[in-house]
Motif scaffolding. Structure first.
Motif, short mmCIF file in Angstrom:
data_model
loop_
_atom_site.label_atom_id
_atom_site.label_comp_id
_atom_site.label_asym_id
_atom_site.label_seq_id
_atom_site.Cartn_x
_atom_site.Cartn_y
_atom_site.Cartn_z
N VAL A 1 0.85 -1.19 0.00
CA VAL A 1 0.00 0.00 0.00
C VAL A 1 0.88 1.24 0.00
O VAL A 1 1.88 1.30 0.71
N ASP A 2 0.53 2.21 -0.83
CA ASP A 2 1.26 3.47 -0.87
C ASP A 2 0.75 4.34 0.28
O ASP A 2 -0.23 5.06 0.14
N THR A 3 1.41 4.23 1.44
CA THR A 3 0.94 4.97 2.61
C THR A 3 1.03 6.47 2.42
O THR A 3 0.22 7.22 2.96
N ARG A 4 2.00 6.93 1.66
CA ARG A 4 2.13 8.37 1.43
C ARG A 4 0.91 8.91 0.67
O ARG A 4 0.40 9.99 0.98
N ALA A 5 0.45 8.15 -0.33
CA ALA A 5 -0.73 8.57 -1.09
C ALA A 5 -1.97 8.58 -0.21
O ALA A 5 -2.82 9.48 -0.30
N PRO B 1 8.60 1.50 2.42
CA PRO B 1 9.62 0.46 2.22
C PRO B 1 11.00 1.02 1.92
O PRO B 1 12.00 0.52 2.45
N ALA B 2 11.06 2.06 1.09
CA ALA B 2 12.37 2.61 0.74
C ALA B 2 13.07 3.18 1.95
O ALA B 2 14.32 3.15 2.05
N GLU B 3 12.30 3.69 2.93
CA GLU B 3 12.89 4.31 4.12
C GLU B 3 13.53 3.27 5.02
O GLU B 3 14.65 3.47 5.50
N GLN C 1 16.77 1.85 3.63
CA GLN C 1 17.93 2.71 3.84
C GLN C 1 18.41 2.63 5.28
O GLN C 1 19.61 2.61 5.56
N ALA C 2 17.45 2.57 6.22
CA ALA C 2 17.81 2.55 7.63
C ALA C 2 18.51 1.26 8.03
O ALA C 2 19.42 1.25 8.87
N VAL C 3 18.10 0.15 7.43
CA VAL C 3 18.63 -1.14 7.86
C VAL C 3 20.12 -1.26 7.56
O VAL C 3 20.85 -1.97 8.27
N ASP C 4 20.61 -0.56 6.56
CA ASP C 4 22.04 -0.60 6.24
C ASP C 4 22.89 0.05 7.32
O ASP C 4 24.09 -0.20 7.41
#
Length: 333
Positions: free
Chosen positions: A254-258, A289-291, A294-297
């Motif tokens: 789901v696109d939570t931002r939308a 998901p993209a956030e 990035q954080a997991v790295d």
């Protein structure tokens, strides 16, 4: 598994493009009651909240041919209660079936949300009016999981369409075997066609077209044995085996931002202190998901277990919240 694709047709979401239509003033008396996905009609509490909004409300969406409201029945009712003669309107010029799809999509993404029962009923209606749409395309419109739509389709008596149109607007054969057989016929009739042209004519992917051509050159059946075995020996038509449940049902992303953006446009939230507080609360607690990728790295190995526990606990709390809201929606239905 074959990746199927085909020529582009009208996108399942193309009806939404009309939201960019110009805003015009229309007499309130000229508008008709919506062909709404809501099973219980207008919510009086929501209407009262809208009447207290001092600034202007967004334009409602209306089907031009019938003058039925597509999206904004609560706003129209509020305007009538306030004694207004005219209201801002955007017109939609498609057919009534597409107008209903647009109404469902609009009420899923913003405003007073549809209940689970209303979303399921809307999906069943869309399956009857647009049997060619894929389960995922209908799920995207109705705010359901694709597997839920598939189960609704199985219970319906709708004659299946030979193709399915996905969310990307491309038509695909209902089963891969038929697409491969059609591709073999295209190759036999016009051996000089490119792979892309074969794929377009047969409604399959370029990769599948390449595999079909290589199988034909090797003297093999264009349909692999596993797909031939899925065919009904009596009719020769492919049938889909029902998947067995092996665990929790996975929902479509789901696109939570939308969704948040849609909530920010809701007058009952945007113009009230409690609503603005809720929007701020949601904005700081949702993760795309993209956030997290990035954080997991940046997670150190010795912190991984602790962060995993935090993530799982947050997920558990969010699930409890979702269950509570779903139960309240069911109680109101």
């Amino acid at each position: 598994m074959d990746e199927l694709s085909s020529t582009e047709v009208e996108r399942p979401e193309v009806v939404e493009d009309s939201r960019s239509a110009p805003v015009v003033k229309v007499a309130v008396a000229a508008l008709r009651v919506a062909d709404s996905p809501r099973l219980n009609g207008v919510d009086s509490d929501h209407v009262r909240a809208l009447t207290e909004v001092e600034s202007g409300l967004p334009a409602i969406f209306v089907h031009r041919q019938t003058m039925r409201v597509i999206d904004g029945m609560h706003r129209l009712t509020a305007a009538r209660l306030m004694g207004r003669d005219r209201i801002d309107v955007q017109f939609f010029d498609g057919d009534e079936a597409d107008a209903f799809r647009l109404a469902v999509k609009a009420n899923v993404t913003h405003g007073l949300p549809l209940t689970l029962a209303e979303r399921q009923a809307a999906a069943a209606r869309i399956i009857h009016s647009h049997p060619e749409l894929s389960d995922r395309a209908i799920a995207s419109t109705a705010g359901l999981a694709a597997k839920t739509v598939a189960a609704i389709r199985l219970r319906s008596a709708v004659q299946p369409s030979p193709v399915r149109i996905g969310r990307d607007g491309r038509a695909r054969p209902l089963n891969a075997a038929e697409g491969r057989r059609l591709a073999s016929q295209v190759i036999a009739a016009r051996p000089g066609l490119s792979l892309r042209e074969i794929a377009r004519a047969a409604g399959i992917s370029v990769g599948t077209a390449r595999d079909v051509r290589e199988r034909i050159r090797a003297g093999q059946d264009p349909v692999p044995p596993r797909q031939r075995n899925a065919c009904d020996a009596g009719s020769g038509r492919a049938v889909r085996a029902e998947p067995r449940a092996t665990g929790p049902v996975a929902l479509d992303p789901v696109d939570t931002r939308a969704l948040l953006e849609g909530l920010r446009r809701d007058p009952s939230l945007r113009y009230t202190e409690s609503g603005r507080h809720l929007l701020r609360w949601l904005s700081t607690r949702t993760v795309a998901p993209a956030e997290w990728r990035q954080a997991v790295d940046a997670v150190s190995p010795h912190c991984a277990i602790l962060i995993e526990r935090i993530a799982r606990e947050c997920a558990r709390v969010w699930i409890e919240l979702a269950d509570e809201l779903d139960q309240r929606s069911a109680d109101r239905a």
